[in-house]
Design a protein around this motif. Structure first.
Motif, PDB file in Angstrom:
ATOM      1  N   TYR A  13       0.777  13.424  -8.684  1.00 57.68           N
ATOM      2  CA  TYR A  13       0.684  13.413 -10.129  1.00 57.68           C
ATOM      3  C   TYR A  13      -1.048  12.633 -10.376  1.00 57.68           C
ATOM      4  N   GLY A  14      -1.413  12.136  -9.482  1.00 52.68           N
ATOM      5  CA  GLY A  14      -3.031  11.312  -8.807  1.00 52.68           C
ATOM      6  C   GLY A  14      -2.141   9.482  -8.922  1.00 52.68           C
ATOM      7  N   LEU A  15      -3.543   9.398  -8.229  1.00 57.79           N
ATOM      8  CA  LEU A  15      -2.993   7.589  -8.164  1.00 57.79           C
ATOM      9  C   LEU A  15      -3.700   6.689  -8.791  1.00 57.79           C
ATOM     10  N   LYS A  16      -3.058   5.745  -8.749  1.00 59.83           N
ATOM     11  CA  LYS A  16      -2.700   4.861  -9.866  1.00 59.83           C
ATOM     12  C   LYS A  16      -2.944   3.334  -9.019  1.00 59.83           C
ATOM     13  N   LEU A  17      -4.126   2.675 -10.478  1.00 60.14           N
ATOM     14  CA  LEU A  17      -4.249   1.471 -10.059  1.00 60.14           C
ATOM     15  C   LEU A  17      -2.732   0.580  -9.814  1.00 60.14           C
ATOM     16  N   PRO A  18      -1.939   0.048  -9.206  1.00 61.42           N
ATOM     17  CA  PRO A  18      -0.596  -0.796  -9.239  1.00 61.42           C
ATOM     18  C   PRO A  18      -0.389  -1.878 -10.769  1.00 61.42           C
ATOM     19  N   VAL A  19       0.381  -2.755 -10.942  1.00 64.26           N
ATOM     20  CA  VAL A  19       0.056  -2.945 -12.049  1.00 64.26           C
ATOM     21  C   VAL A  19      -0.074  -2.412 -13.686  1.00 64.26           C
ATOM     22  N   ILE A  20      -1.685  -2.454 -13.276  1.00 63.57           N
ATOM     23  CA  ILE A  20      -2.129  -2.335 -14.604  1.00 63.57           C
ATOM     24  C   ILE A  20      -2.307  -0.273 -14.696  1.00 63.57           C
ATOM     25  N   ASN A  21      -1.679   0.287 -13.600  1.00 64.28           N
ATOM     26  CA  ASN A  21      -1.430   2.134 -13.939  1.00 64.28           C
ATOM     27  C   ASN A  21      -2.404   2.837 -14.153  1.00 64.28           C
ATOM     28  N   THR A  22      -4.192   2.552 -14.309  1.00 65.63           N
ATOM     29  CA  THR A  22      -4.532   2.575 -14.330  1.00 65.63           C
ATOM     30  C   THR A  22      -5.128   3.529 -13.567  1.00 65.63           C
ATOM     31  N   LEU A  44       0.740  -1.418   0.382  1.00 64.01           N
ATOM     32  CA  LEU A  44       0.290  -0.434  -0.094  1.00 64.01           C
ATOM     33  C   LEU A  44       0.972   1.095   0.287  1.00 64.01           C
ATOM     34  N   LEU A  45       1.750   1.474   0.738  1.00 65.25           N
ATOM     35  CA  LEU A  45       2.548   2.375   0.613  1.00 65.25           C
ATOM     36  C   LEU A  45       2.982   2.701  -0.127  1.00 65.25           C
ATOM     37  N   ARG A  46       4.132   1.307  -1.053  1.00 67.75           N
ATOM     38  CA  ARG A  46       4.583   1.831  -2.028  1.00 67.75           C
ATOM     39  C   ARG A  46       3.549   2.178  -3.401  1.00 67.75           C
ATOM     40  N   SER A  47       2.575   1.744  -3.457  1.00 68.47           N
ATOM     41  CA  SER A  47       1.512   1.785  -4.778  1.00 68.47           C
ATOM     42  C   SER A  47       1.121   3.193  -4.581  1.00 68.47           C
ATOM     43  N   PHE A  48       1.174   3.447  -3.789  1.00 60.99           N
ATOM     44  CA  PHE A  48       0.160   4.783  -3.330  1.00 60.99           C
ATOM     45  C   PHE A  48       0.506   6.026  -2.791  1.00 60.99           C
ATOM     46  N   VAL A  49       1.604   5.728  -1.716  1.00 62.33           N
ATOM     47  CA  VAL A  49       2.568   7.429  -0.724  1.00 62.33           C
ATOM     48  C   VAL A  49       3.663   7.468  -1.542  1.00 62.33           C
ATOM     49  N   PHE A  50       4.594   6.422  -0.833  1.00 58.60           N
ATOM     50  CA  PHE A  50       6.168   6.874  -1.039  1.00 58.60           C
ATOM     51  C   PHE A  50       7.017   5.249  -1.724  1.00 58.60           C
ATOM     52  N   PRO A  57       4.898   9.213 -22.064  1.00 60.27           N
ATOM     53  CA  PRO A  57       3.723   9.217 -22.011  1.00 60.27           C
ATOM     54  C   PRO A  57       3.142   9.534 -20.583  1.00 60.27           C
ATOM     55  N   ASP A  58       2.843   9.980 -20.601  1.00 58.79           N
ATOM     56  CA  ASP A  58       1.837  10.758 -19.333  1.00 58.79           C
ATOM     57  C   ASP A  58       1.468   8.960 -18.555  1.00 58.79           C
ATOM     58  N   ARG A  59       0.858   7.852 -19.322  1.00 55.81           N
ATOM     59  CA  ARG A  59       0.642   6.872 -18.299  1.00 55.81           C
ATOM     60  C   ARG A  59       2.252   6.120 -17.812  1.00 55.81           C
ATOM     61  N   ASN A  60       3.419   7.012 -18.750  1.00 59.43           N
ATOM     62  CA  ASN A  60       4.482   6.031 -17.508  1.00 59.43           C
ATOM     63  C   ASN A  60       4.762   6.486 -16.684  1.00 59.43           C
ATOM     64  N   LEU A  61       4.829   7.484 -16.092  1.00 60.07           N
ATOM     65  CA  LEU A  61       4.739   8.643 -14.906  1.00 60.07           C
ATOM     66  C   LEU A  61       4.440   8.041 -14.093  1.00 60.07           C
ATOM     67  N   VAL A  62       5.597   7.584 -12.946  1.00 58.61           N
ATOM     68  CA  VAL A  62       5.373   6.932 -10.890  1.00 58.61           C
ATOM     69  C   VAL A  62       5.408   7.837 -10.770  1.00 58.61           C
ATOM     70  N   GLY A  63       6.081   8.985 -10.632  1.00 58.53           N
ATOM     71  CA  GLY A  63       5.953   9.811  -9.317  1.00 58.53           C
ATOM     72  C   GLY A  63       6.175  10.842  -9.379  1.00 58.53           C
ATOM     73  N   LYS A  64       6.630  11.672  -8.268  1.00 51.65           N
ATOM     74  CA  LYS A  64       7.618  13.102  -8.222  1.00 51.65           C
ATOM     75  C   LYS A  64       8.605  12.894  -6.932  1.00 51.65           C
ATOM     76  N   ALA A  65       9.679  13.311  -7.737  1.00 48.49           N
ATOM     77  CA  ALA A  65      10.930  13.309  -7.059  1.00 48.49           C
ATOM     78  C   ALA A  65      11.448  14.296  -6.177  1.00 48.49           C
ATOM     79  N   PHE A  66      11.670  14.191  -4.953  1.00 45.40           N
ATOM     80  CA  PHE A  66      11.392  14.970  -4.053  1.00 45.40           C
ATOM     81  C   PHE A  66      12.279  15.096  -2.608  1.00 45.40           C
ATOM     82  N   PHE A  67      13.113  14.027  -2.219  1.00 44.18           N
ATOM     83  CA  PHE A  67      13.458  13.937  -0.690  1.00 44.18           C
ATOM     84  C   PHE A  67      14.635  13.292  -1.273  1.00 44.18           C
TER      85      PHE A  67
END
Length: 322
Positions: free
Chosen positions: A147-156, A114-120, A297-307
């Motif tokens: 940049y918005g939450l995505k379902l893991p694996v299928i990236n919806t 859950l943490l890896r998929s939706f938080v950090f 592509p936007d669908r390839n974004l994983v997240g924003k690096a910050f720390f």
């Protein structure tokens, strides 16, 4: 069940070993999802099937012991040793090894998933393409919900989130090989015309402001390189230039929307298509980026690096960055 569990665990180990040895391309998100699913099924089976069975067996032992004590009491024997009963109950109630390694691990694996998929998500900087902002060995955190939450694996996409901004440092799935994660800085947004000619960056005809600062000493090569403050949108960050290298792009791949780019001896000019981004490394002359393999592509974004949360070679690296 022990035999089936051994086969399942061997499958996970085999997958990880083949991935580690380079025999196949691994997908950690898929591996973690499958581990969560399998251990979750075992956890449910343990809670609603196996544990009630063990408790029933322990209760049956208690009933047998009570009947035995009652029989002995009828014969006038009141001193009975319950040590064997306690040991037997402990053995009956104990989880077998195949549940320890499945149901027992489910809560930990679920939290990590859950943490890896939706938080950090943690990420290790593997190369020098983002020097001087990020160094090899920096361990960073990637925000998965900016940049918005995505379902893991299928990236919806589940939520919209914030729009990507010029200057954001992003982790994304490398378009030529989506199983590999890359990190770069967003330079061009959808619809932008990005030009990198003569080692100068221009966006929509406007030169990006740069200011020379003191040279950067790269300890990995024991050399000094030109360093600049660059103002990209509202993001002020540093870039590094190797004046010995030519400005033209050598060895550009064939990629989707390559017709949007024009290459010459000075560099490249690209029109960013909708739903895509143009990214570059801060180490401008040592970065395999959109100049070579195209748009993200936007669908390839994983997240924003910050720390930067750790660098074992230099603890002073810990902290946020632009």
């Amino acid at each position: 069940m022990p035999f089936l569990t051994a086969i399942i665990l061997a499958g996970f180990v085999g997958y990880g070993g083949a991935w580690y040895l380079g025999a196949m391309e691994g997908n950690f998100a898929l591996l973690l999802f499958m581990a969560t699913l399998v251990t979750g099924l075992y956890w449910l089976a343990e809670r609603f099937i196996f544990l009630p069975r063990r408790r029933a067996a322990a209760q049956a032992l208690q009933v047998q012991s009570d009947q035995r004590r009652a029989g002995l009491a009828a014969q006038g024997i009141t001193q009975v040793d319950d040590g064997e009963l306690s040991t037997a109950r402990e053995r009956v109630l104990a989880q077998p090894w195949w549940l320890d390694w499945t149901a027992g691990l489910f809560p930990v694996i679920l939290v990590v998933f859950l943490l890896r998929s939706f938080v950090f998500e943690p990420f290790k900087i593997p190369s020098g393409s983002m020097i001087p902002t990020l160094l090899v060995g920096d361990l960073i955190l990637v925000n998965k919900f900016t940049y918005g939450l995505k379902l893991p694996v299928i990236n919806t996409r589940l939520t919209e989130g914030d729009a990507v901004q010029r200057g954001d440092v992003v982790v994304f799935r490398y378009p030529p090989q989506p199983s590999v994660d890359y990190i770069k800085r967003v330079v061009g947004l959808p619809g932008d015309e990005v030009a990198y000619l003569g080692k100068r960056l221009t966006i929509n005809g406007q030169p990006v402001q740069t200011t020379a600062v003191s040279d950067f000493f790269d300890e990995s090569t024991m050399e000094y390189f030109k360093q600049f403050d660059e103002l990209l949108g509202v993001k002020n960050h540093r870039i590094m230039i190797d004046e010995r290298r030519p400005g033209f792009v050598a060895g550009a791949f064939d990629f989707k929307y390559k017709d949007n780019c024009r290459y010459n001896v000075e560099g490249v000019v690209c029109k960013v298509p909708e739903g895509h981004y143009f990214v570059m490394g801060d180490n401008r002359d040592n970065s395999l980026d959109s100049r070579f393999w195209g748009f993200v592509p936007d669908r390839n974004l994983v997240g924003k690096a910050f720390f930067v949360w750790m660098n074992f070679g230099d603890l002073k690296r810990i902290g946020s960055f632009n």
